[in-house]
Design a protein around this motif. Structure first.
Motif, mmCIF file in Angstrom:
data_model
loop_
_atom_site.group_PDB
_atom_site.id
_atom_site.type_symbol
_atom_site.label_atom_id
_atom_site.label_comp_id
_atom_site.label_asym_id
_atom_site.label_seq_id
_atom_site.Cartn_x
_atom_site.Cartn_y
_atom_site.Cartn_z
ATOM 1 N N GLN A 1 -3.832 14.550 -1.986
ATOM 2 C CA GLN A 1 -4.496 14.144 -3.223
ATOM 3 C C GLN A 1 -4.809 15.366 -4.078
ATOM 4 O O GLN A 1 -5.472 16.303 -3.629
ATOM 5 C CB GLN A 1 -5.793 13.406 -2.911
ATOM 6 C CG GLN A 1 -6.597 12.965 -4.137
ATOM 7 C CD GLN A 1 -5.913 11.884 -4.942
ATOM 8 O OE1 GLN A 1 -5.659 10.804 -4.440
ATOM 9 N NE2 GLN A 1 -5.615 12.174 -6.200
ATOM 10 N N ALA A 2 -4.327 15.357 -5.314
ATOM 11 C CA ALA A 2 -4.597 16.438 -6.257
ATOM 12 C C ALA A 2 -5.526 15.941 -7.362
ATOM 13 O O ALA A 2 -5.471 14.772 -7.756
ATOM 14 C CB ALA A 2 -3.296 16.958 -6.868
ATOM 15 N N VAL A 3 -6.373 16.848 -7.843
ATOM 16 C CA VAL A 3 -7.250 16.560 -8.982
ATOM 17 C C VAL A 3 -7.137 17.730 -9.949
ATOM 18 O O VAL A 3 -7.237 18.896 -9.547
ATOM 19 C CB VAL A 3 -8.714 16.371 -8.548
ATOM 20 C CG1 VAL A 3 -9.576 16.017 -9.760
ATOM 21 C CG2 VAL A 3 -8.830 15.296 -7.480
ATOM 22 N N ILE A 4 -6.942 17.420 -11.219
ATOM 23 C CA ILE A 4 -6.777 18.450 -12.249
ATOM 24 C C ILE A 4 -7.985 18.400 -13.174
ATOM 25 O O ILE A 4 -8.337 17.331 -13.696
ATOM 26 C CB ILE A 4 -5.489 18.235 -13.060
ATOM 27 C CG1 ILE A 4 -4.267 18.227 -12.128
ATOM 28 C CG2 ILE A 4 -5.322 19.324 -14.107
ATOM 29 C CD1 ILE A 4 -3.741 16.849 -11.804
ATOM 30 N N ILE A 5 -8.637 19.559 -13.363
ATOM 31 C CA ILE A 5 -9.813 19.611 -14.230
ATOM 32 C C ILE A 5 -9.617 20.666 -15.313
ATOM 33 O O ILE A 5 -8.750 21.531 -15.216
ATOM 34 C CB ILE A 5 -11.102 19.910 -13.436
ATOM 35 C CG1 ILE A 5 -11.087 21.351 -12.899
ATOM 36 C CG2 ILE A 5 -11.285 18.919 -12.290
ATOM 37 C CD1 ILE A 5 -12.434 21.791 -12.337
ATOM 38 N N ALA B 246 -5.875 24.338 0.667
ATOM 39 C CA ALA B 246 -5.034 25.008 -0.330
ATOM 40 C C ALA B 246 -5.906 25.628 -1.411
ATOM 41 O O ALA B 246 -6.896 25.040 -1.852
ATOM 42 C CB ALA B 246 -4.067 24.011 -0.956
ATOM 43 N N SER B 247 -5.527 26.826 -1.845
ATOM 44 C CA SER B 247 -6.225 27.450 -2.967
ATOM 45 C C SER B 247 -5.755 26.819 -4.271
ATOM 46 O O SER B 247 -4.571 26.506 -4.429
ATOM 47 C CB SER B 247 -5.948 28.947 -2.989
ATOM 48 O OG SER B 247 -6.453 29.571 -1.825
ATOM 49 N N PRO B 248 -6.665 26.628 -5.238
ATOM 50 C CA PRO B 248 -6.264 26.046 -6.520
ATOM 51 C C PRO B 248 -5.403 27.026 -7.310
ATOM 52 O O PRO B 248 -5.388 28.234 -7.051
ATOM 53 C CB PRO B 248 -7.606 25.805 -7.228
ATOM 54 C CG PRO B 248 -8.517 26.848 -6.653
ATOM 55 C CD PRO B 248 -8.104 26.985 -5.220
ATOM 56 N N VAL B 249 -4.679 26.494 -8.279
ATOM 57 C CA VAL B 249 -3.930 27.324 -9.217
ATOM 58 C C VAL B 249 -4.360 26.965 -10.635
ATOM 59 O O VAL B 249 -4.860 25.860 -10.902
ATOM 60 C CB VAL B 249 -2.406 27.168 -9.055
ATOM 61 C CG1 VAL B 249 -1.955 27.750 -7.724
ATOM 62 C CG2 VAL B 249 -1.972 25.718 -9.181
ATOM 63 N N LEU B 250 -4.145 27.920 -11.550
ATOM 64 C CA LEU B 250 -4.584 27.787 -12.930
ATOM 65 C C LEU B 250 -3.379 27.891 -13.854
ATOM 66 O O LEU B 250 -2.595 28.836 -13.758
ATOM 67 C CB LEU B 250 -5.591 28.895 -13.251
ATOM 68 C CG LEU B 250 -6.056 29.053 -14.694
ATOM 69 C CD1 LEU B 250 -6.958 27.889 -15.097
ATOM 70 C CD2 LEU B 250 -6.805 30.376 -14.863
ATOM 71 N N ALA B 251 -3.228 26.917 -14.757
ATOM 72 C CA ALA B 251 -2.133 26.941 -15.727
ATOM 73 C C ALA B 251 -2.527 26.123 -16.943
ATOM 74 O O ALA B 251 -3.090 25.026 -16.800
ATOM 75 C CB ALA B 251 -0.849 26.383 -15.119
ATOM 76 N N GLY B 252 -2.233 26.647 -18.125
ATOM 77 C CA GLY B 252 -2.482 25.897 -19.349
ATOM 78 C C GLY B 252 -3.929 25.476 -19.532
ATOM 79 O O GLY B 252 -4.186 24.392 -20.077
ATOM 80 N N LYS C 248 -6.005 24.650 -17.218
ATOM 81 C CA LYS C 248 -6.337 23.591 -16.261
ATOM 82 C C LYS C 248 -6.346 24.160 -14.851
ATOM 83 O O LYS C 248 -5.547 25.042 -14.518
ATOM 84 C CB LYS C 248 -5.325 22.441 -16.348
ATOM 85 C CG LYS C 248 -5.112 21.882 -17.743
ATOM 86 C CD LYS C 248 -3.983 20.872 -17.762
ATOM 87 C CE LYS C 248 -3.639 20.419 -19.165
ATOM 88 N NZ LYS C 248 -3.029 21.496 -19.972
ATOM 89 N N VAL C 249 -7.243 23.645 -14.016
ATOM 90 C CA VAL C 249 -7.308 24.039 -12.608
ATOM 91 C C VAL C 249 -6.769 22.887 -11.770
ATOM 92 O O VAL C 249 -7.221 21.737 -11.914
ATOM 93 C CB VAL C 249 -8.738 24.383 -12.175
ATOM 94 C CG1 VAL C 249 -8.774 24.815 -10.714
ATOM 95 C CG2 VAL C 249 -9.326 25.471 -13.067
ATOM 96 N N TYR C 250 -5.816 23.207 -10.883
ATOM 97 C CA TYR C 250 -5.173 22.203 -10.033
ATOM 98 C C TYR C 250 -5.688 22.360 -8.604
ATOM 99 O O TYR C 250 -5.424 23.371 -7.948
ATOM 100 C CB TYR C 250 -3.661 22.373 -10.065
ATOM 101 C CG TYR C 250 -3.025 21.970 -11.376
ATOM 102 C CD1 TYR C 250 -2.247 20.824 -11.477
ATOM 103 C CD2 TYR C 250 -3.193 22.747 -12.517
ATOM 104 C CE1 TYR C 250 -1.662 20.447 -12.671
ATOM 105 C CE2 TYR C 250 -2.617 22.384 -13.730
ATOM 106 C CZ TYR C 250 -1.855 21.231 -13.795
ATOM 107 O OH TYR C 250 -1.274 20.856 -14.991
#
Length: 405
Positions: free
Chosen positions: A355-359, A338-344, A346-348
């Motif tokens: 398993q998701a990791v938010i940085i 899956a490609s990451p998404v960017l919001a607020g 933060k990169v998801y």
């Protein structure tokens, strides 16, 4: 109604109308949670009629998604519309597939990997050798056009792009071509040949002063640009990327950033607006490593992407091509398609096992949160979508709507 269909309407800011969202950049203004589970921050969860790796898209309050049921010889493909508020299925249509399909599809991708694209009235889906299908928002099939008949053991996965009155289709697998179809009728308007080992949606580059709007494809060894109105070749650039290209290139301030390839160079930055062979004049920098499947996102002068196999997150300075960091994600998300998404800010990132990791989206590596969906041991190959402060996540079994509750 067909007269209205002739031009694609600008998408409202809240829409996510194509693969990786508006302009294919994977970003939206949204307040998304930093944690979730099968019982936490789930707004709704809808079972799907079949498998697939295509991503959900959203126009207005309607979600469009595809799924497939069956094998190469008895495959049934579904085009679905769901209510974005409740997850209720509004309609579910099947299409007539040209069979048999590829006997086996590697890595559980299934036979519906290309993400739909939609405007304010119609949705367009691409099913490989079965062709491109157009539906109105009420679920009525308007047309179906074939763009080639070849098969591949990875399946067919390139998502379409809309431009003016055209549907731009990367038929690299099916006919080694880039095809422009009329949105109203499905008739072929132009075709550019020689598109090889390219798996991403066609990328639009706005016209430079006195120039043409470009449609760009990154493929093995080269990037090619064409006039989006006519299909006329404009420029090409040698990249040093020796194998196929999957990640969606990004465009920013007339520079194309293409990350990917299994061997050779890992990424390249090229100025658009050239003519002929621009390798020596327009190539800005190259990367010594990249990622083979997930697309990058960009934020305040930096590219963010994760390696598909080793769970390493990378941050690259967009001006220089220098790596700011390369750090392992924690907890390890496993393989990432899956490609990451960017919001607020933060990169998801989302792994295939849920398993998701938010940085933090910045030059300093910082893990802000993590989440896990078991989902009946589902496989999460599709890229998430963002809509109204909610995250839409698709597995091969369910579509999840995740939000702060």
């Amino acid at each position: 109604m067909l007269a209205v269909l002739g031009w694609s309407f600008p998408a409202p800011a809240a829409d996510w109308p194509q693969f990786h969202g508006p302009e294919g950049k994977g970003a939206a203004e949204a307040d998304l949670p930093l944690s979730w589970s099968d019982t936490e921050n789930i707004v709704w969860k809808t079972p799907l009629p079949g498998e697939g790796a295509s991503s959900p898209i959203v126009v207005g309050n309607k979600i469009f998604l595809t799924a497939g049921v069956g094998t190469a010889s008895d495959l049934v493909r579904h085009v679905m519309c769901l209510d974005a508020t409740t997850g209720k299925v509004l309609w579910d249509k099947t299409v007539e597939s040209e069979l048999p399909e590829q006997p086996t599809i590697r890595e559980n991708h299934g036979y519906t990997s290309a993400t739909p694209v939609a405007n304010g009235t119609h949705v367009f889906v691409f099913f490989g050798k079965s062709g491109v299908f157009c539906f109105d928002h009420a679920g009525k099939q308007m047309w179906n056009t074939k763009v080639g008949s070849r098969l591949n053991n990875w399946g067919s996965a390139a998502s379409p792009t809309l431009y003016k009155n055209l549907v731009l289709v990367n038929a690299s697998v099916e006919s080694e071509s880039l095809v422009a179809l009329d949105q109203a009728t499905g008739a072929k308007v132009w075709e550019a040949r020689g598109i090889k080992e390219c798996w991403h949606a066609p990328v639009l580059a706005p016209a430079s002063s006195g120039g043409s709007t470009e449609v760009v494809t990154a493929q093995a060894r080269e990037i090619h640009s064409f006039d989006a109105d006519s299909g006329k070749p404009l420029w090409q650039c040698s990249t040093g990327i020796l194998w196929y290209m999957c990640p969606q290139p990004l465009l920013h301030e007339a520079v194309l950033y293409a990350v990917g390839g299994r061997s050779g160079v890992g990424g390249v930055a090229v100025r658009t607006g050239g003519s002929g062979n621009v390798t020596d004049t327009h190539k800005i920098w190259t990367l010594d490593k990249g990622t083979n499947v997930p697309s990058p996102v960009m934020h305040q002068g930096h590219l963010h992407f994760a390696h598909e196999n080793n769970g390493t997150a990378c941050c690259v300075d967009m001006k220089t091509g220098e790596f700011v960091y390369s750090e392992p994600l924690t907890p390890n998300p496993g393989q990432i398609y899956a490609s990451p998404v960017l919001a607020g800010g933060k990169v998801y990132y989302l792994g295939r096992g849920g398993q998701a990791v938010i940085i933090a989206a910045g030059p300093k590596f910082e893990v802000l949160g993590s989440a896990k969906l078991e989902g009946g041991r589902g496989v999460f190959n599709a890229s998430p979508a963002i809509h109204n402060n909610r995250l839409l996540v698709r597995s091969n079994k369910f579509l999840y709507c995740i939000g702060n509750k």
